[in-house]
Structures are given as structure tokens and as C-alpha cells.
Write a protein that holds these residues in place. Sequence first.
Motif, PDB file in Angstrom:
ATOM      1  N   ASP A   1       0.668  -1.278  -0.292  1.00 45.10           N
ATOM      2  CA  ASP A   1      -0.031  -0.045  -0.151  1.00 45.10           C
ATOM      3  C   ASP A   1       0.926   1.318  -0.057  1.00 45.10           C
ATOM      4  OD1 ASP A   1      -1.818   1.947   0.355  1.00 45.10           O
ATOM      5  OD2 ASP A   1      -3.027   0.826   2.177  1.00 45.10           O
TER       6      ASP A   1
ATOM      7  N   SER B   1      -0.249   4.341  -0.921  1.00 42.63           N
ATOM      8  CA  SER B   1      -1.344   5.378  -1.134  1.00 42.63           C
ATOM      9  C   SER B   1      -0.813   6.578  -0.233  1.00 42.63           C
ATOM     10  CB  SER B   1      -2.554   5.120  -1.114  1.00 42.63           C
ATOM     11  OG  SER B   1      -3.031   4.412   0.377  1.00 42.63           O
TER      12      SER B   1
ATOM     13  N   THR C   1      -6.246   4.918  -3.073  1.00 46.80           N
ATOM     14  CA  THR C   1      -6.013   3.421  -2.642  1.00 46.80           C
ATOM     15  C   THR C   1      -6.802   2.426  -3.597  1.00 46.80           C
ATOM     16  OG1 THR C   1      -5.825   4.104  -0.519  1.00 46.80           O
ATOM     17  CG2 THR C   1      -5.743   1.664  -1.022  1.00 46.80           C
TER      18      THR C   1
ATOM     19  N   THR D   1      -0.571  -3.396   4.158  1.00 47.05           N
ATOM     20  CA  THR D   1      -1.800  -2.157   4.052  1.00 47.05           C
ATOM     21  C   THR D   1      -2.074  -1.406   5.381  1.00 47.05           C
ATOM     22  OG1 THR D   1      -3.852  -1.566   3.290  1.00 47.05           O
ATOM     23  CG2 THR D   1      -3.648  -3.777   4.335  1.00 47.05           C
TER      24      THR D   1
END
Length: 492
Positions: free
Chosen positions: A51, A53, A122, A148
Motif C-alpha cells: 500500500d 497510497s 488506494t 496495508t
Amino acid sequence: MQRMTIFKRMKTILPGCVFLWAMLQRGILQVVELPDAVLNCCEGDILLLLDSSGSVANYEFSQMLGFTAKLLRPFTLGRGHVRVGLLQVGTDPNLEFGLDVHSNQRSLQKALLGITQLHGSTNTEAALKVAQQLLTDTRVPKVMLWLTDGVELGEVEEPIAQLKVQGVSVLIVSTVHGNFQVLQRAVSPPIESHLYSVDIDNIDIITEEMRAAIIRIIRAERLRAIDITSTSAVLQWRPVLSTLGGYYELWYNAIANTNPEDKRILRGESSSVELTKLRPGTTYSAFLRPESNQRLFNTLTVSFTTLPEVLSPAVVSVSESVPRQTRVSWGPLQPSLIERYTVEYGAIPSGAPTTVIVQSNQNSTVLTHLEPGIEYLVTVSALYKNGKERAMSVKACTQKAATLPPLTDLQTTSLTNKEVQVEWKAPQQGLKGFWLRWDKGDTHDPSSTYLPPSSHSTRLTHLAANSRVCVSPVYSSGRGEGICCSTDNLIG
């Protein structure tokens, strides 16, 4: 006022401390000792789904990278060992490096610790679709490790289900503010060793547990059962003794029976063995112990269930049907159990049956002398060597007889007394020749001949007065309609 000044100074110093702490952690990772038990232990593909983002803080992102670097550091990399790829999740997925890029730890560690965060939204769904395209090798076990913060996961359940269908094991590490219910449904069982929700500052405490979970999936010494039938199975493993010397000790038994049914010693270079004379519909446990003076190995084990007993004929089918014959086939072929097959067929509803005896090593026969466009009942019976009998029936329809092209023209021309030139025309497709018939001499005795398809005329002599000449086209499936012509007024 003094307290406010100290607080401002702390705010200024804190980012530098965090950066320094992260760099120290990276330095520690580079000198960590390798667990010998992990080297050359495994073969498989690991895809890191990271992840990247904007919801992930820079500090969190750095910690995740440090965790993956430490987690993967002991593995031997490359084809035949462990391949590692990394896919970043952002507004658009970004494949940082594919599975075949890094074949040594120096290269992998440098790449991991040099990754730049994407930020953005995301879009995990898009990244999972890319993961499906990357994890397609059916020859090795596959792991997707998803790291994440668990924020804005999106509709991930369907693409993850598709990954699982491809044989991918999904493991997840989430920070404590993640959507734990969605992650529980996404992870591959067992949840207790494949899903961790951990504070980012304490992520290192799960390194050993997560590495052990991955090793359990991709351990190359694993024992597998393949090509399972009702009475046999093939056991397959990686030949870990091929360079060490030694031998394998193998034994197996049905679950209901604790005593070994068979025990064998196998050579060190072996990588498979076939178990035969198993009982249908039975669950077995098999054990393989590598024995070597140079290294201690764990005993490998696998459980499998043989298929239910299938007695022939279990399937009967018809094919290659033409107007006057058809082929009937059956299976499975079991010559060691069966004495012979009997094929009985008759027209429906009340045709007289015809019987054909077939040897036990045959699984088909051609039924001949049938009538066109008729439905037949075909019964295949197997007589077993133990006296039992099993039969199965199927309906078979012959094709209707095709309408064959007729002769299109026939002409006769008188040449001399009792001599006539005969000419004709016919469609050429499928033509095999021509059949001629005429009356010969004063006794009108019939005479006939067969001519090749290239013939379109012939001369007939010694014809009787008022003789009839008939020409018919001949095709592979029969004789077409012919034309007859009288020689009246041609022969005096």
C-alpha cells in the motif's frame, strides 16, 4: 515560554530522529545473520502488494519496506528457488519489479530500500488484477503478501477470490486501524498465522512468524500426491538428497489402519514413487523421511483419498455413424479385471438383436449391416473374472441414406450393324465410376461392365435388336439413378 520553545525544537528535531532511526534499522537489516534452515529451503513465487497510497504516512511506508527486507533476507533467490516481485498500490498500480528481476539478495535489498512512495488514492482492485496476471506459474506454490493500513480497501473480495482459484495463498499484514472484517475474509486460512494486525512500531515482532508461514507454503521439500486413481497414486517431492548422499524411507497406511501397509527404501536421487494396489475411496497418509549423515531432515507427510471404484462400462458412447454402420466405445478399459465384453444391438422397438463378442483389451467396435435412418438400442456388458457382470446401454441412430445424384444425360448413336456409340453425363463430385448393362446377341443375354469415373462414352458391339442400354453412376455410398435407352430403330 521556555516550554513552548522546547516543544518547537522537538518538532524540528523529530523528523530527523525518525529518519535516523529508519536508517539505523536499515543498517541493522544488512548485517542480520541468516538462518541456515531457510537457505535453499524453498521454491515458489512471492508477490509483495504494498500500500503506497496517501493514507499511509511516510514513516509507516518506511517501516513496511524495512519489514519486507528483513522478512525476505534469508531466502535464496532465483528460478528453482524463490522469486520475489513488488507491486505498489496507488491511484494506478505500479510494478516496481517483476518476479524474474532479482536473483540475489544484494540486488533485492537495494531495490527494496530504494522504493519511493506513490501517494494518491488506494486503488487496490486495479492492483489485484495485475497480480492475477503475474502469479500464473502452475508449477510452483504462490504467495501474495499484502501490506496495508487497511483504509479504503475497496471491492477486493472478488479479485482476491480469483487469485485463490489460481492457487495463490493470500497473507496480510495490516496496521491496527485497518478494516479487520474485510481482511479476515480476504486472507487464506489459517487466519491465525496468515493475518496480522500490528502497530507499525512493533511490526518487527511478527517477522519470524510470517516467515515461517511463508515457508510452510513454499517449502520445496514438501510431499505431494498427484495422478490419483481408484487404486494408485504418485508421490512427488524435491530430491533434497541428490547432492548429500543418503536414502529415503517411505511408508504409508490407510487412516483407519495405524500399521504401515508398505515400507520402502528409495535411492537418494529419487523424486517420485508410484503407490499401487490401493483401496478405492480410501484416505491414506504417506510419510517420507530423508536420511543423510550430513544433515537432519524433517519427516514429510501428505494425506490423499483414492477415487471411488469405477467399474467398466461406466461410459458408453457412439460415433462415426453412417447409413449402415456406427462405432460404439466404452470405458474405462480394465483388462486385468474383465474376461470379455459383449455388445448386443437391435432396432427399436422390436428388432432382432445381434451379438458381438469383444476381447477385454478393446474399448470399441464397429456395428455393421445396419439400416439407414433407424434408431438402435446398444448394450455393452462386461463379464468380470470374478463372475460379476455389469452392463450399460445407449441409443444409436444411423444416418439416413443420402439421395445420390442421378445420371444427367444418355445418348446412343448407331455406327454399323449391331454396333452403337454410347455417351453420357453425370455429376463428378464423389463419383467412383459407371455401371453399364445391355442385351448382347440375338438371345438378349444380359451383359454388364464397370467403367472408371473418367469414362464418358464407350462402343458396344454385337447388340441384340431392340436392346436396352442402361448407365448408372456409382458413388462411395451407393449407386445413383441411371438412364436406359432402347436401340430400336438404330440396329436393323
